[in-house]
Write a protein that holds these residues in place. Structure first.
Motif, short mmCIF file in Angstrom:
data_model
loop_
_atom_site.label_atom_id
_atom_site.label_comp_id
_atom_site.label_asym_id
_atom_site.label_seq_id
_atom_site.Cartn_x
_atom_site.Cartn_y
_atom_site.Cartn_z
N SER A 193 0.84 -1.20 0.00
CA SER A 193 0.00 0.00 0.00
C SER A 193 0.88 1.25 0.00
O SER A 193 0.61 2.23 -0.72
CB SER A 193 -0.91 -0.05 1.24
N TYR A 196 2.66 1.69 -3.32
CA TYR A 196 1.67 2.18 -4.29
C TYR A 196 1.49 3.69 -4.12
O TYR A 196 1.49 4.45 -5.09
CB TYR A 196 0.35 1.44 -4.08
N PRO A 206 0.25 2.57 -11.96
CA PRO A 206 0.06 1.29 -11.26
C PRO A 206 0.53 0.10 -12.10
O PRO A 206 1.11 -0.85 -11.59
CB PRO A 206 -1.45 1.23 -11.01
N LYS A 226 -2.79 -10.27 -6.26
CA LYS A 226 -3.50 -9.07 -5.78
C LYS A 226 -3.34 -7.89 -6.74
O LYS A 226 -4.16 -6.97 -6.73
CB LYS A 226 -3.04 -8.71 -4.37
N ASN A 229 -6.51 -7.47 -8.66
CA ASN A 229 -7.59 -6.78 -7.94
C ASN A 229 -7.40 -5.27 -8.04
O ASN A 229 -8.34 -4.52 -8.31
CB ASN A 229 -7.58 -7.15 -6.45
N VAL A 230 -6.15 -4.84 -7.80
CA VAL A 230 -5.89 -3.40 -7.75
C VAL A 230 -6.04 -2.79 -9.14
O VAL A 230 -6.71 -1.76 -9.31
CB VAL A 230 -4.48 -3.13 -7.17
N ARG A 233 -9.58 -2.71 -10.14
CA ARG A 233 -10.47 -2.17 -9.10
C ARG A 233 -11.60 -3.15 -8.80
O ARG A 233 -12.77 -2.76 -8.65
CB ARG A 233 -11.07 -0.81 -9.54
N PHE A 235 -12.59 -5.74 -6.05
CA PHE A 235 -12.26 -6.22 -4.70
C PHE A 235 -13.31 -7.21 -4.20
O PHE A 235 -13.65 -7.22 -3.01
CB PHE A 235 -12.08 -5.02 -3.75
N SER A 286 -7.03 -6.83 -0.38
CA SER A 286 -6.19 -6.03 -1.28
C SER A 286 -6.72 -4.60 -1.43
O SER A 286 -5.99 -3.71 -1.90
CB SER A 286 -6.08 -6.69 -2.65
N VAL A 289 -4.69 -1.52 -0.32
CA VAL A 289 -3.70 -0.83 -1.16
C VAL A 289 -4.25 0.53 -1.58
O VAL A 289 -3.57 1.55 -1.48
CB VAL A 289 -3.34 -1.69 -2.40
N ILE A 290 -5.50 0.53 -2.00
CA ILE A 290 -6.15 1.77 -2.43
C ILE A 290 -6.47 2.65 -1.23
O ILE A 290 -6.34 3.87 -1.27
CB ILE A 290 -7.45 1.45 -3.20
#
Ligand code: NAP
Length: 299
Positions: A193, A196, A206, A226, A229-230, A233, A235, A286, A289-290
């Motif tokens: 995180s 990032y 990203p 993961k 997922n990021v 977007r 999740f 995950s 992270v955002i």
């Protein structure tokens, strides 16, 4: 119980959530007679459709079973299905086994071990490494504590759900190994995180960030998984963020009892806690992270 006996072993399974449902599916597919219980009974229908019997209480389930497996959320849930008036414990007698696969505190596991063995029963703690897809595929890694001979006796049953059993020692040691794994998991996601946040604030996309991680010695199956997922977007929960937060709290509680400081884990716990407060607890872990990237500058 050896392989040749498995079809005569009546299995009970309590806790049909994200993990419990596919794990119970694996047991029934392997040919074991299965009784199930879930606090919300409607979630059991998919197993009843495959031939499982639905019990009205954990007690009724335990009375019908030679071995009871529990896969519920946390200490409160485990206590509710074990120790309540209609819980498992009153049904435990000579030779009946209770296997806890939930991730809970070492304290409750050790208390349950004493209570079960005092009644002549067998207790194993067997939390798992791996999430929903490995549960569906039967490729979990099972971190097992208890007497070695009992682990051996139930290995055929456990290996319907997992590809490997790691024997950790006495009852409670499987849970301690699992918490060690989730310390690393929470820490790895926490520092991702921050990478990032730092990278994107420096103008790195990203996509490039994850390409860099995957291309060299930082590469890991966790980050590869993961990243998807990021980047998308998406999740959809495999391992919900709220459970990782719960585990970081269990780890810090256990560390306090051992009088050891874990400052990085404390920072990860605060990060996951703020993501839970921001309403992201039901999302995949995950999402942290955002959540980290969203924090205001200076915090
Ligand atoms: P989940 O989807 O949230 O399911 C939780 C289960 O616990 C449900 O069956 C729920 O019943 C039951 N439950 C909750 N509170 C209860 C209470 N007070 N009394 C009785 N039953 C209660 O959780 P999960 O993802 O399957 O995880 C289960 C355990 O495995 C957790 O300890 C988690 O940390 C651990 N784990 C999860 C993963 C993962 O990737 N998901 C991976 C490794 C380990 P209802 O249906 O009625 O709510």
């Amino acid at each position: 119980m050896r392989d040749s006996h498995k079809h005569r072993q009546n299995v009970g399974f309590i806790g049909l959530g994200t993990m419990g449902t596919p794990m119970a599916m694996r047991i029934i597919a392997a040919g074991y007679p299965l009784t199930v219980y879930n606090r919300t009974p409607s979630r059991a229908q998919v197993l009843v459709d495959r031939g499982a019997v639905l019990a009205r209480s954990p007690l009724e389930l335990a009375q019908a079973s030679d071995v009871v497996i529990v896969m519920v959320s946390d200490d409160v849930a485990l206590d509710a299905v074990v120790s309540a008036e209609t819980g498992i414990l009153p049904a435990i007698r000579d030779g009946k086994a209770l296997i806890n696969m939930s991730t809970v505190s070492p304290g409750i596991v050790e208390r349950l071990n004493s209570a079960v063995t005092a009644r002549g029963g067998i207790f194993l703690d067997a939390p798992v490494s791996g999430s929903r897809i490995p549960a569906e595929q039967g490729t979990l890694v099972i971190l097992c504590g208890g007497e070695q001979r009992h682990v051996d006796a139930y290995s055929a049953l456990l290996l319907t759900m997992g590809k490997k059993i790691l024997y950790a020692g006495n009852a409670g040691m499987g849970t301690r190994l699992k918490l060690t794994a989730n310390l690393l998991l929470g820490g790895m996601m926490g520092i991702l995180s921050e990478a990032y946040r730092f990278g994107t604030a420096n103008g790195i996309s990203p996509e490039l960030l994850f390409e860099m991680i995957g291309a060299g010695p930082l590469s890991s199956p966790l980050y590869t998984l993961k990243a998807q997922n990021v980047l998308h977007r998406d999740f959809t929960p495999a391992f919900p963020l709220k459970h990782q937060y719960k585990d970081l709290n269990l780890i810090l509680g256990a560390a306090e009892k051992l009088h050891i400081g874990l400052p990085l884990t404390q920072a990860a716990e605060a990060l996951f806690g703020s993501a839970v407060d921001a309403g992201k607890g039901e999302l995949d872990m995950s999402a942290v992270v955002i959540a980290g990237a969203d924090r205001p500058a200076g915090s």
